[in-house]
Design a protein around this motif. Structure first.
Motif, PDB file in Angstrom:
ATOM      1  N   THR A  53      -4.485   7.865  -6.474  1.00 33.95           N
ATOM      2  CA  THR A  53      -5.465   7.413  -7.462  1.00 33.95           C
ATOM      3  C   THR A  53      -5.672   5.906  -7.372  1.00 33.95           C
ATOM      4  O   THR A  53      -6.802   5.415  -7.434  1.00 33.95           O
ATOM      5  CB  THR A  53      -5.012   7.801  -8.883  1.00 33.95           C
ATOM      6  N   SER A  54      -4.580   5.154  -7.229  1.00 39.41           N
ATOM      7  CA  SER A  54      -4.678   3.695  -7.126  1.00 39.41           C
ATOM      8  C   SER A  54      -5.369   3.276  -5.833  1.00 39.41           C
ATOM      9  O   SER A  54      -6.165   2.326  -5.821  1.00 39.41           O
ATOM     10  CB  SER A  54      -3.282   3.067  -7.202  1.00 39.41           C
ATOM     11  N   LEU A  55      -5.081   3.985  -4.738  1.00 42.40           N
ATOM     12  CA  LEU A  55      -5.714   3.659  -3.464  1.00 42.40           C
ATOM     13  C   LEU A  55      -7.217   3.898  -3.519  1.00 42.40           C
ATOM     14  O   LEU A  55      -8.008   3.094  -3.017  1.00 42.40           O
ATOM     15  CB  LEU A  55      -5.091   4.498  -2.343  1.00 42.40           C
ATOM     16  N   GLU A  57     -13.384  -0.391  -5.236  1.00 37.40           N
ATOM     17  CA  GLU A  57     -13.603  -1.794  -5.586  1.00 37.40           C
ATOM     18  C   GLU A  57     -14.168  -2.560  -4.389  1.00 37.40           C
ATOM     19  O   GLU A  57     -15.124  -3.321  -4.518  1.00 37.40           O
ATOM     20  CB  GLU A  57     -12.293  -2.409  -6.056  1.00 37.40           C
ATOM     21  N   ALA A 116      -9.097   3.894  -6.237  1.00 38.22           N
ATOM     22  CA  ALA A 116      -9.695   2.883  -7.113  1.00 38.22           C
ATOM     23  C   ALA A 116      -9.886   1.570  -6.369  1.00 38.22           C
ATOM     24  O   ALA A 116     -10.920   0.901  -6.498  1.00 38.22           O
ATOM     25  CB  ALA A 116      -8.818   2.680  -8.348  1.00 38.22           C
ATOM     26  N   LYS A 117      -8.884   1.193  -5.582  1.00 35.15           N
ATOM     27  CA  LYS A 117      -8.980  -0.050  -4.809  1.00 35.15           C
ATOM     28  C   LYS A 117     -10.070   0.072  -3.731  1.00 35.15           C
ATOM     29  O   LYS A 117     -10.840  -0.871  -3.510  1.00 35.15           O
ATOM     30  CB  LYS A 117      -7.632  -0.361  -4.176  1.00 35.15           C
ATOM     31  N   LEU A 124       0.822  -1.213   0.000  1.00 35.05           N
ATOM     32  CA  LEU A 124       0.000   0.000   0.000  1.00 35.05           C
ATOM     33  C   LEU A 124       0.857   1.265   0.000  1.00 35.05           C
ATOM     34  O   LEU A 124       0.477   2.287  -0.592  1.00 35.05           O
ATOM     35  CB  LEU A 124      -0.928   0.014   1.209  1.00 35.05           C
ATOM     36  N   ASN A 144       3.413   1.835  -1.587  1.00 35.92           N
ATOM     37  CA  ASN A 144       3.928   2.101  -2.924  1.00 35.92           C
ATOM     38  C   ASN A 144       2.838   2.528  -3.903  1.00 35.92           C
ATOM     39  O   ASN A 144       3.126   2.792  -5.073  1.00 35.92           O
ATOM     40  CB  ASN A 144       4.631   0.861  -3.475  1.00 35.92           C
ATOM     41  N   MET A 145       1.587   2.584  -3.432  1.00 31.98           N
ATOM     42  CA  MET A 145       0.473   2.952  -4.301  1.00 31.98           C
ATOM     43  C   MET A 145       0.181   4.440  -4.177  1.00 31.98           C
ATOM     44  O   MET A 145       0.189   4.989  -3.064  1.00 31.98           O
ATOM     45  CB  MET A 145      -0.769   2.133  -3.942  1.00 31.98           C
ATOM     46  N   ASN A 146      -0.088   5.106  -5.304  1.00 31.35           N
ATOM     47  CA  ASN A 146      -0.439   6.516  -5.252  1.00 31.35           C
ATOM     48  C   ASN A 146      -1.912   6.680  -4.886  1.00 31.35           C
ATOM     49  O   ASN A 146      -2.659   5.706  -4.783  1.00 31.35           O
ATOM     50  CB  ASN A 146      -0.114   7.210  -6.584  1.00 31.35           C
TER      51      ASN A 146
END
Length: 270
Positions: A202-204, A210, A206-207, A196, A198-200
């Motif tokens: 936007t990715s967080l 989900e 999106a996840k 987590l 390492n995630m930006n």
């Protein structure tokens, strides 16, 4: 490590059946407004009126709680959907609990108990009992404490009843303050990835969306808490979606130099 061989009776079963402040610094990587979107779906109550995300238990006449109480004080509250169902993809989920300011000079202990559903003519089975001390920082004011239930070993496809109890006096359970709910372990989605950090943003987000789309609360709230260090909008929006807006600005409280408190099966005597 499994707790199954170390379970102890703590006098909680009948009740169930009836850290320094971690202040998030501002970030230069603020989340654009159009990305603030995590919203948890509403669902029909599943607790049958027997469970509650706010505190239960009553004090004897003249007895005093170890938690601050009053008309203008938020009570002990589990940060979960109103139906008390906590779906999780993790066998070791995390509880988010708002604990009011403590008003005792003594160390205050707490217990988390997880039970299997009772079968006809059978009592529920304890599958997890974890004990912990409330963080010292709660002496200064109320805060949100995150309890990582290591060793819970929830099985996929199963539901479990849980309780979180604060013992103001370990010899007098009528002084306890507790919240209760239901875990449901699902395999609809995988548990949170380990990377987590390492995630930006936007990715967080999106996840998080989900998991929210699958009504999987444990992972959704963990991701929203992670995003809180970047921007408070996601955290605030998620709490508003489950009718808990009063806690959006409450700080997290750490346990023993860690963001999460980990209840232990032993080492604490009541």
């Amino acid at each position: 490590m499994s707790f199954r061989k170390q379970l102890q009776s703590l006098g909680i079963l009948s009740t169930l059946l009836g850290t320094s402040l971690l202040v998030y610094p501002p970030s230069s990587q603020a989340i654009p407004e159009f990305l603030v979107s995590v919203d948890f779906p509403q669902s029909a109550p599943s607790g049958g009126g027997t469970l509650s995300r706010t505190y239960g238990g009553g004090s004897r006449t003249g007895a005093t709680s170890c938690l601050e109480e009053g008309d203008n004080v938020e009570p002990l509250t589990a940060l979960i959907p109103e139906d008390t169902l906590v779906k999780t993809a993790d066998s070791e989920p995390t509880l988010y609990v708002y604990v009011p300011k403590t008003v005792s000079s003594e160390e205050i202990s707490a217990t988390v108990v997880i039970l299997t559903p009772g079968q006809p003519r059978q009592l529920p089975e304890e599958v997890y009992v974890g004990k912990t001390l409330l963080p010292d920082a709660l002496n200064e004011g109320g805060g949100i404490v995150r309890y990582k239930l290591e060793g819970a070993d929830l099985k996929a496809g199963e539901t479990y009843t849980w309780s979180f109890s604060i013992h103001c006096d370990p010899t007098k359970y009528d002084l306890d303050r507790y919240v209760r709910g239901v875990f449901e372990r699902t395999e609809d989605l995988e548990p949170l990835p380990a990377n987590l950090d390492n995630m930006n943003a936007t990715s967080l987000i999106a996840k998080a969306n989900e998991y929210a789309a699958g009504a999987i609360w444990n992972e959704t709230v963990n991701l929203a808490a992670k995003l809180r260090s970047l921007d408070t909008g996601e955290w605030a929006g998620l709490l508003k979606s489950v009718n808990l807006p009063q806690f959006e600005s409450i700080p997290f409280v750490s346990c023993q130099n860690s963001e999460y408190c980990v209840p232990e099966p032993e080492d604490l005597e009541f």
